[in-house]
Design a protein around this motif. Sequence first.
Motif, PDB file in Angstrom:
ATOM      1  N   ALA A 155       0.831  -1.206   0.000  1.00  0.00           N
ATOM      2  CA  ALA A 155       0.000   0.000   0.000  1.00  0.00           C
ATOM      3  C   ALA A 155       0.868   1.259   0.000  1.00  0.00           C
ATOM      4  N   ALA A 156       1.953   1.249   0.760  1.00  0.00           N
ATOM      5  CA  ALA A 156       2.858   2.405   0.799  1.00  0.00           C
ATOM      6  C   ALA A 156       3.505   2.628  -0.560  1.00  0.00           C
ATOM      7  N   TRP A 157       3.893   1.543  -1.224  1.00  0.00           N
ATOM      8  CA  TRP A 157       4.506   1.663  -2.551  1.00  0.00           C
ATOM      9  C   TRP A 157       3.509   2.250  -3.557  1.00  0.00           C
ATOM     10  N   LEU A 182       2.993  14.274  -9.456  1.00  0.00           N
ATOM     11  CA  LEU A 182       3.922  15.401  -9.380  1.00  0.00           C
ATOM     12  C   LEU A 182       4.765  15.520 -10.643  1.00  0.00           C
ATOM     13  N   ALA A 183       5.206  14.395 -11.188  1.00  0.00           N
ATOM     14  CA  ALA A 183       5.983  14.427 -12.430  1.00  0.00           C
ATOM     15  C   ALA A 183       5.145  14.997 -13.570  1.00  0.00           C
ATOM     16  N   GLU A 184       3.886  14.594 -13.638  1.00  0.00           N
ATOM     17  CA  GLU A 184       2.991  15.112 -14.681  1.00  0.00           C
ATOM     18  C   GLU A 184       2.817  16.620 -14.541  1.00  0.00           C
ATOM     19  N   GLN A 202       1.897   6.631  -7.019  1.00  0.00           N
ATOM     20  CA  GLN A 202       0.815   7.482  -7.515  1.00  0.00           C
ATOM     21  C   GLN A 202       1.148   8.955  -7.320  1.00  0.00           C
ATOM     22  N   LYS A 203       1.615   9.314  -6.143  1.00  0.00           N
ATOM     23  CA  LYS A 203       1.962  10.709  -5.875  1.00  0.00           C
ATOM     24  C   LYS A 203       3.111  11.169  -6.756  1.00  0.00           C
ATOM     25  N   LEU A 242       8.726   9.911 -14.864  1.00  0.00           N
ATOM     26  CA  LEU A 242       9.577   9.246 -13.888  1.00  0.00           C
ATOM     27  C   LEU A 242      10.544   8.308 -14.589  1.00  0.00           C
ATOM     28  N   GLY A 243      11.771   8.309 -14.105  1.00  0.00           N
ATOM     29  CA  GLY A 243      12.778   7.386 -14.600  1.00  0.00           C
ATOM     30  C   GLY A 243      12.961   6.241 -13.623  1.00  0.00           C
ATOM     31  N   ASP A 244      14.189   5.787 -13.512  1.00  0.00           N
ATOM     32  CA  ASP A 244      14.515   4.682 -12.616  1.00  0.00           C
ATOM     33  C   ASP A 244      14.401   5.098 -11.151  1.00  0.00           C
TER      34      ASP A 244
END
Length: 85
Positions: A18-20, A30-32, A25-26, A38-40
Amino acid sequence: MRFLASEAAELRSQAREAAWQDAAQKADELAELAGVTLGDVLTIDETTRAPVPVAAERVALEAAVPVQPGTETVQVDLSVTWALD
């Protein structure tokens, strides 16, 4: 005698999943917003908080409060760092 969560390993695994999902998702949101992708994954740090076993004798001496099954909480906090593309 000690009181322990009967499925502690499984509960930690579920909390970790659930934490992952929450972290990913967050990070995606934020990247969007920043106009990147997101990369590696660069780092993952985990903090797990699980119930501490309590000796039955201590409970009996300190309080006359019954222990109910299912009242413990297992919590996993993740700090994940992604590279940005």
